[in-house]
Design an enzyme around this catalytic site. Sequence first.
Site, PDB file in Angstrom:
ATOM      1  N   ILE A 134      -3.469 -28.934  12.839  1.00 17.61           N
ATOM      2  CA  ILE A 134      -3.871 -29.692  11.656  1.00 17.61           C
ATOM      3  C   ILE A 134      -2.602 -30.029  10.861  1.00 17.61           C
ATOM      4  CG2 ILE A 134      -5.161 -29.563   9.494  1.00 17.61           C
ATOM      5  CD1 ILE A 134      -6.862 -29.767  12.123  1.00 17.61           C
ATOM      6  N   ASN A 177      -2.449 -31.879   8.018  1.00 19.15           N
ATOM      7  CA  ASN A 177      -2.686 -31.754   6.579  1.00 19.15           C
ATOM      8  C   ASN A 177      -4.160 -31.437   6.356  1.00 19.15           C
ATOM      9  OD1 ASN A 177      -3.434 -32.396   3.874  1.00 19.15           O
ATOM     10  ND2 ASN A 177      -1.567 -33.599   3.639  1.00 19.15           N
ATOM     11  N   LYS A 187      -5.133 -33.131  18.007  1.00 20.36           N
ATOM     12  CA  LYS A 187      -6.240 -33.969  18.477  1.00 20.36           C
ATOM     13  C   LYS A 187      -6.695 -34.834  17.310  1.00 20.36           C
ATOM     14  CE  LYS A 187      -8.044 -30.433  21.664  1.00 20.36           C
ATOM     15  NZ  LYS A 187      -9.213 -29.526  21.914  1.00 20.36           N
ATOM     16  N   VAL A 189      -9.191 -36.536  14.446  1.00 18.45           N
ATOM     17  CA  VAL A 189     -10.252 -36.052  13.565  1.00 18.45           C
ATOM     18  C   VAL A 189     -11.035 -37.195  12.918  1.00 18.45           C
ATOM     19  CG1 VAL A 189      -9.010 -33.918  13.054  1.00 18.45           C
ATOM     20  CG2 VAL A 189      -8.690 -35.902  11.563  1.00 18.45           C
ATOM     21  N   GLU A 231     -13.104 -39.594  13.999  1.00 16.41           N
ATOM     22  CA  GLU A 231     -14.423 -40.056  14.431  1.00 16.41           C
ATOM     23  C   GLU A 231     -15.400 -38.930  14.718  1.00 16.41           C
ATOM     24  OE1 GLU A 231     -13.762 -43.952  16.890  1.00 16.41           O
ATOM     25  OE2 GLU A 231     -11.932 -42.790  16.974  1.00 16.41           O
TER      26      GLU A 231
END
Lengths: 354, 758
Positions: free
Chosen positions: B649, B651, B721, B723, B725
């Site tokens: 992640i 942010n 990866k 995020v 949709e």
Amino acid sequence: MNRFDYVRAASVAEAVAAWVPGASFLAGGTNLLDLMKGDIVRPSRLIDITRIPGLDSIEPLADGGLRIGALVRNSDLARDRHVSGTYPALAEALLSGASGQLRNAATTAGNAMQRTRCAYFYDPASACNKRDPGAGCDARGGDTRLHAVLGWSAHCIATNPSDFCVPLAALDAVVEIAGRSGTREVALEAFHTLPGDHPETETVLEEGEMILAVRLPPEAAGFAAHSRYLKVRERTSYAFAVVSAAASLRLAQGRIAEARLALGGVAAKPWRAREAERLLIGRLPDAAAWTECAAAALSGAHPSGDNDFKIDLARRLVATAFARAAAGTPDRLPALPASPFAVPVVSSGVHAFA
Amino acid sequence: MPDTIPTALPAALPALAPGHVRHGSSIGQPLTRRDGALKVTGAARFAADNHPPGMLHAVMAVASIAHGRVQSLDIAAARAHPGVVEVMTSSNAPKLARHPDQTGQPFTYKLDLLQDDRVRYANQPIAVVIAETLEAATEGALLLRPTYAAEPSSTSLDQAERFVPDTVGVGSPPNETSGDVAAGLADADSRIEATYDTAPQYHNAMEPHAVVARWDGDRLFLDTPSQGLSMAQARIAGLFGIDAADIHIESPFLGGGFGSKGAVWAPQVLGIMAARLVGRPVKLVTRREQMFGPVGHRAPTRQTLRLGADRDGHLTAVDHHTLTASSTFDDFFEPSGRVSHTLYETPNLRTTHEAVRLDTGTPFFMRAPGEASGSAALESAVDELAEACGMDPLAFRIANYAEQEPKSGKPFTSKKLRDCYARGAERFGWASRPLQPRTLRDEAGLLVGWGMGTASFPALMMQATARATLHADGTGLIELGAHDMGQGAWTAFAQIGADGLGLDAAAVELRIGNSALPNAGMAGGSAHTATAGSAIHDAATAAIRALADLATGDERSALFGAGNQGVVARDGRLHRKDDEQRSERYADILARAGRASLSADGKAAPNAANQAQYAAHAHGAVFAEVKIHPTLGQIRVTRLVGAFAAGAIINPRLVTSQYYGGMIWGVSFALHEHALHDPRTGRVMNANFAEYRVPVNADIPDMEAILVEEDDPYVNALGVKGVGEIGITGTVGAIANAVWHATGIRVRRLPITLERLL
């Protein structure tokens, strides 16, 4: 939008004198300007009445009634303590309409003058007898889910979208009208007209007449303890009613002394159900009474297309609205006015099992 | 946007995160948006905020029929209107170098650019009025009063002949089978067959497609929102017969894209044509109602699922059939079945697609194309089968957990879906859910229902390039033609750049959003952060390597000789990896080398070897609570909890916001959005925000998005990866299942409306 003359009237006399065929009076403009942008109406002249002094006050009358000036904003009216305390269904109806921004601009008179939300009326490429008398009605056979089930004609199946006018009709409000030949009054219930052969006519206003005020008679205050407006809609705000109902009761010795009922979203006008009201007089305020009343209120209903669910829904709504009215007006305006949901979206995560 | 992206270059990405990156200095921090203050103060300049000197306003006239020809336009009336400068129609529109129906490149679709008088869908542009003011152009467009030779039209799945498309989505086969579905169903102890309808939806970003176009000879300057700057350049270059390098596009901010700005559409090209016709800069902004046709949409689907399970609740077969639609003139087929390829373990799996051709604009990528509609149906069907098996829907899903991707048999690059289930369920309180429907009530007597759905979306990589620069003053610069659609690229890419360069985010300047910058590919497929972020990372890595080369080869440097041991870049200094006490400031290294700055290029592309070996998806679990009035049928979503695992992640604040946005769209999909085509005329009758309903704030409940930690060593160097949709998937099914749990009524037509619950 077409080019038009703009006249700012300083008095009612000036406004009325400025009227010419094709002119429109402009108040909040929340509906009129949209209609102009959409090429639905093309007024040759706009007569801006918003600077006329004296039309924006809420005046309790000596006889116990209330006079609401034509330019009183919907949000100001709904938040007026006397109004929300004395006519709670009126405040609920106002606050369930449109959005906060629109209510800040929309006026009392403009609310009564708003046009239908029929998609075919709003679509210049569709035939519409309101826009173009005699052209036909493309709503019939089209998407009719939200169209009328009462009082419609072969020429028009549109509904009146106002929330505010529904409790006004129930409370025997009176519309004060000014024209070149002076002033006159008409009951709000008779102010809007059913389409019949002339759907292009929507109110009894004569050409060049304008609304000065809406007045509530002294009797309207007698329902303060048991009045609700209930509106079924497809999102929590900023949606017109699928069906709505204003239900008011005056109870005496545990029985119904007087009842008022008007429906919204079902006809080209706020639909006052007088026969259904009479059935309640002298009855105990119970489920059987509401069911009977609801059946009577919708007894003349017919689907105008793929919308027969609205008839059943309206019956259920009438019964629910009266049950709520009988339970008593809440001490304060609900967080979600007129909603079947009493509270905003919150959840404790703890539930009783039925 | 798409579920699989064909790539020309099967380039391999060299290994994984190089040692010099210390994740967490900027990456992982919940920084607020760098552009936030600009946006809330109105200072952010969106495309339509530009007004070059001499600019004219253009307004499109659009067709009110769905099929036929324009017979007449009252051009004289429009031209006579004060302020109108020119009326552009098929008779005087600039001729194009390439017919707009000549496509061929990926993501290029046929456009209606006034090359003839035919009408292929309602709201198709048929003329453009150019005037000194917006008001004059608007009225001029009305005064055209077109007449038509209309032909019959079809806008519903029932109105046209079915066929099997060659491909669905982006080049995927329409029909795929593994095992024997008929046998699997025959063997099943429990089976369900159900058909689900999803409604046509039109992306309606707050910012409609807008363009401000200015020609200087054959050079073209554009302000227009784009999710794919270089693709936009290529498309426009082809249409006008000019060099792509002569097209300069500014797109610093998008007021939402959702896929619809992944291509250049007719309104934007018409603005460019209008500017050429009148020889002055022209602004054209698509009107809200004109968003319903010429700029893409999500086609309706009708999906039939047949599922079987054995006595223990293990799936014996999944058969997922999709009927969808494209336009009469171009191909885009919503690949709804593909979600069944990845979610649940089954020995027998078949996905089939059929389509019809409708007189609508061409459908396009719309947030989770295929996955959103497919997940809505699959998650509902799984719930129905769990019910048939007498099992808790979560327990059923866990019983059918796929350890490998069911269709391909490949292991996943990473999959923390079990953790998503567990953490979401715990947070929601799922364990106390009664199995039987219509058993929960709240204190006000409202029906209460709890439902869940699994979320998933492919973790894609596309191609991008970036440039990283270190300045002698100790600051850094990251440059790439990336796109901020509102997802937070301005912030997240600076964070990636800062970590890559070993600088504080405040010391890194980021330049994105124009076509002069290195090609950053497209912002789509939830892959922009992964792809462009990887390119930034690669460029920064190369810049640090070049800087290290300057230092480690220089006897005067504290880092001399560190070559093989390597260096660590941190806080504007290079440190010897084997002895962190020995370090040197970037500024000193550059100064001694006599360099004002040092730049390096980087790139990112799919790793073909990894893709051949692994399946890559983000996963999640969404839990929904609804309350329904028992007699009036009105529905409210009262709680939504989503738990998602999507790799690293960058942010968490921005990622949470993406999940919220997706889940909110799930509410809209389940309960609100529905474009109503009049069956007689094909016109969208609710092409406005009053009647094309999306949720308002008051419809959105307490929401929670749980970020489940997931370490993915394969997807890309950053482990990221997408995020963007995934949030819409899972949510729709969760809400529909909650409605059933509240009422005992399965509504298989979305959006769910109250009359179905009376």
